[in-house]
Write a protein that holds these residues in place. Structure first.
Motif, PDB file in Angstrom:
ATOM      1  N   THR A 125      39.221  32.495  42.385  1.00 16.60           N
ATOM      2  CA  THR A 125      39.958  33.741  42.146  1.00 16.60           C
ATOM      3  C   THR A 125      38.951  34.897  42.254  1.00 16.60           C
ATOM      4  O   THR A 125      37.735  34.679  42.173  1.00 16.60           O
ATOM      5  CB  THR A 125      40.589  33.767  40.745  1.00 16.60           C
ATOM      6  OG1 THR A 125      39.551  33.670  39.773  1.00 16.60           O
ATOM      7  CG2 THR A 125      41.589  32.631  40.554  1.00 16.60           C
ATOM      8  N   ASP A 126      39.477  36.093  42.366  1.00 20.70           N
ATOM      9  CA  ASP A 126      38.612  37.262  42.534  1.00 20.70           C
ATOM     10  C   ASP A 126      38.214  37.777  41.147  1.00 20.70           C
ATOM     11  O   ASP A 126      38.704  38.804  40.699  1.00 20.70           O
ATOM     12  CB  ASP A 126      39.392  38.328  43.327  1.00 20.70           C
ATOM     13  CG  ASP A 126      38.507  39.488  43.710  1.00 20.70           C
ATOM     14  OD1 ASP A 126      37.277  39.336  43.694  1.00 20.70           O
ATOM     15  OD2 ASP A 126      39.055  40.565  44.004  1.00 20.70           O
ATOM     16  N   MET A 127      37.354  37.033  40.451  1.00 19.58           N
ATOM     17  CA  MET A 127      37.011  37.426  39.079  1.00 19.58           C
ATOM     18  C   MET A 127      35.534  37.777  38.919  1.00 19.58           C
ATOM     19  O   MET A 127      35.088  38.050  37.815  1.00 19.58           O
ATOM     20  CB  MET A 127      37.410  36.318  38.080  1.00 19.58           C
ATOM     21  CG  MET A 127      36.630  35.013  38.233  1.00 19.58           C
ATOM     22  SD  MET A 127      37.187  33.685  37.132  1.00 19.58           S
ATOM     23  CE  MET A 127      36.599  34.215  35.536  1.00 19.58           C
ATOM     24  N   ALA A 128      34.768  37.762  40.020  1.00 22.12           N
ATOM     25  CA  ALA A 128      33.318  37.970  39.893  1.00 22.12           C
ATOM     26  C   ALA A 128      32.817  39.070  40.811  1.00 22.12           C
ATOM     27  O   ALA A 128      33.409  39.350  41.859  1.00 22.12           O
ATOM     28  CB  ALA A 128      32.588  36.671  40.203  1.00 22.12           C
ATOM     29  N   ASN A 129      31.701  39.690  40.423  1.00 28.46           N
ATOM     30  CA  ASN A 129      31.056  40.705  41.260  1.00 28.46           C
ATOM     31  C   ASN A 129      30.116  40.058  42.273  1.00 28.46           C
ATOM     32  O   ASN A 129      29.835  40.608  43.332  1.00 28.46           O
ATOM     33  CB  ASN A 129      30.218  41.670  40.412  1.00 28.46           C
ATOM     34  CG  ASN A 129      31.033  42.310  39.322  1.00 28.46           C
ATOM     35  OD1 ASN A 129      31.085  41.801  38.210  1.00 28.46           O
ATOM     36  ND2 ASN A 129      31.688  43.396  39.634  1.00 28.46           N
TER      37      ASN A 129
END
Ligand code: 5GP
Length: 333
Positions: A125-129
């Protein structure tokens, strides 16, 4: 990979506090990767804490640093505080906030820390930098080694950092036997042994220390509960909470049971279904092209890897088994 090593290095060097997190029901790769990174960051002089959603199994207690691990469900207030204060937050061996439980997932999602994901599961998922996501890697531990190399710190590798990495490599690769093991896995193991790692002690601690109750649970499961489903190459073990309570209902006591089912001659898929408090946990293993992660995602809100996946059901134990025995025949049609 998202963003550069220079960027993550800069964030780490400037961080006043770093938190490492991993997934619920932490296994050898979750705990090993977390502790390896913990010892590495300490060696770099960075203040760091490890937070796991729930307790790790006792068969990993021998690892150096486990006494420093904080457990979110035992002390949510201080774990929330640590997550809140963190400048950098590591997301290890998972890629979706759902894998750490609702409360810890919310805390991580709301945190303004710079988030670094290191993981080997599909569909992040798009949860990190910053992200190092490699589904071809046999373990997150292997990626921790690559992460340290990416930061040009290979010479900082020592037997303490190596202990966590080696534990992750061994436990997530079925002791170096799954297809995901590659030459690099063995090169890393060799490099760690050159750094003084006692690999034999780690294998012994992981696999040659069983409580009598655990062995009795294994014996009971194999003699009374293992069965092959008619007409399809699927072996199963189902254990109720009552059976587990009577034998050995400790974290980690059923670890590896599903592999015995998969080892039955001619079997291509194995399922282990276990009744827990308020839920039923399912573990799937397979050989070759049988994609158990797809099966688990479709029917049991789960995921994982092609040959090793898990899922969960909030139906009763009996209803879950009934559902499994229905959908598994559809799957093999
Ligand atoms: P195990 O059967 O050992 O619990 O898990 C096997 C693999 O499936 C691991 O890679 C684990 O991360 C993944 N897995 C286990 N349970 C779940 C689950 O409920 N959801 C998802 N997405 N993955 C799971």
């Amino acid at each position: 990979m998202k963003n550069t090593f220079e960027e993550v290095e800069r964030k780490l060097v400037n961080a006043s506090s770093v938190v490492i997190t991993s997934h619920q029901s932490p296994d050898g790769d979750a705990v090993g990767s977390s502790l390896a990174l913990y010892h590495y960051l300490l060696k770099k002089g960075i203040k760091v804490a490890v937070i796991l959603p729930d307790k790790f199994p006792p068969f990993l207690k021998w690892m150096g640093g486990t006494e420093q691990i904080k457990t979110f469900d035992e002390d949510p207030a201080s774990c929330n505080h640590l997550i809140d204060q963190a400048d950098v937050l590591f997301i290890l061996d998972y890629n979706d906030p759902k894998r750490v439980g609702e409360d810890m997932g919310r805390s991580i999602t709301n945190s303004s820390a710079y988030k670094v994901m290191i993981d080997h599961h599909l569909n992040p998922t798009d949860m990190a930098n910053w992200m190092m996501s490699d589904t071809n890697s046999c373990s997150t531990a292997q990626l921790i080694y690559e992460f340290v190399c990416g930061l040009r710190d290979e010479e900082k590798m020592d037997s303490q950092i190596g202990e966590g990495i080696y534990t992750g490599l061994v436990t997530d690769s079925g002791s170096f036997r799954f297809p995901s093991v590659d030459a690099r896995t063995h090169e890393i193991a060799a490099a760690l042994i050159r750094k003084g790692l006692n690999h034999s002690r780690i294998h012994e601690s992981l696999f040659d220390v069983n409580s009598l109750n655990r062995l009795k649970l294994l014996g009971y499961s194999l003699s009374e509960k293992l069965k092959v489903l008619p007409n399809i190459p699927v072996a199963v073990i189902y254990l109720s909470k009552k059976e587990l309570d009577e034998l050995d209902n400790q974290k980690g006591s059923t670890e590896g049971l599903v592999n015995y089912a998969l080892s039955v001659e001619g079997i291509q898929m194995a399922a282990f279904i276990k009744e827990d408090v308020n839920k039923v946990k399912l573990s799937f293993r397979s050989k070759g092209d049988v994609a158990v992660n797809e099966f688990s995602a479709k029917h049991f809100s789960g995921g994982g890897h092609k040959n090793a996946a898990g899922g969960v059901s909030f139906d009763s134990f009996d209803e879950t088994i009934k559902k499994f025995e229905n959908v598994i025949y559809e799957f093999w049609k």
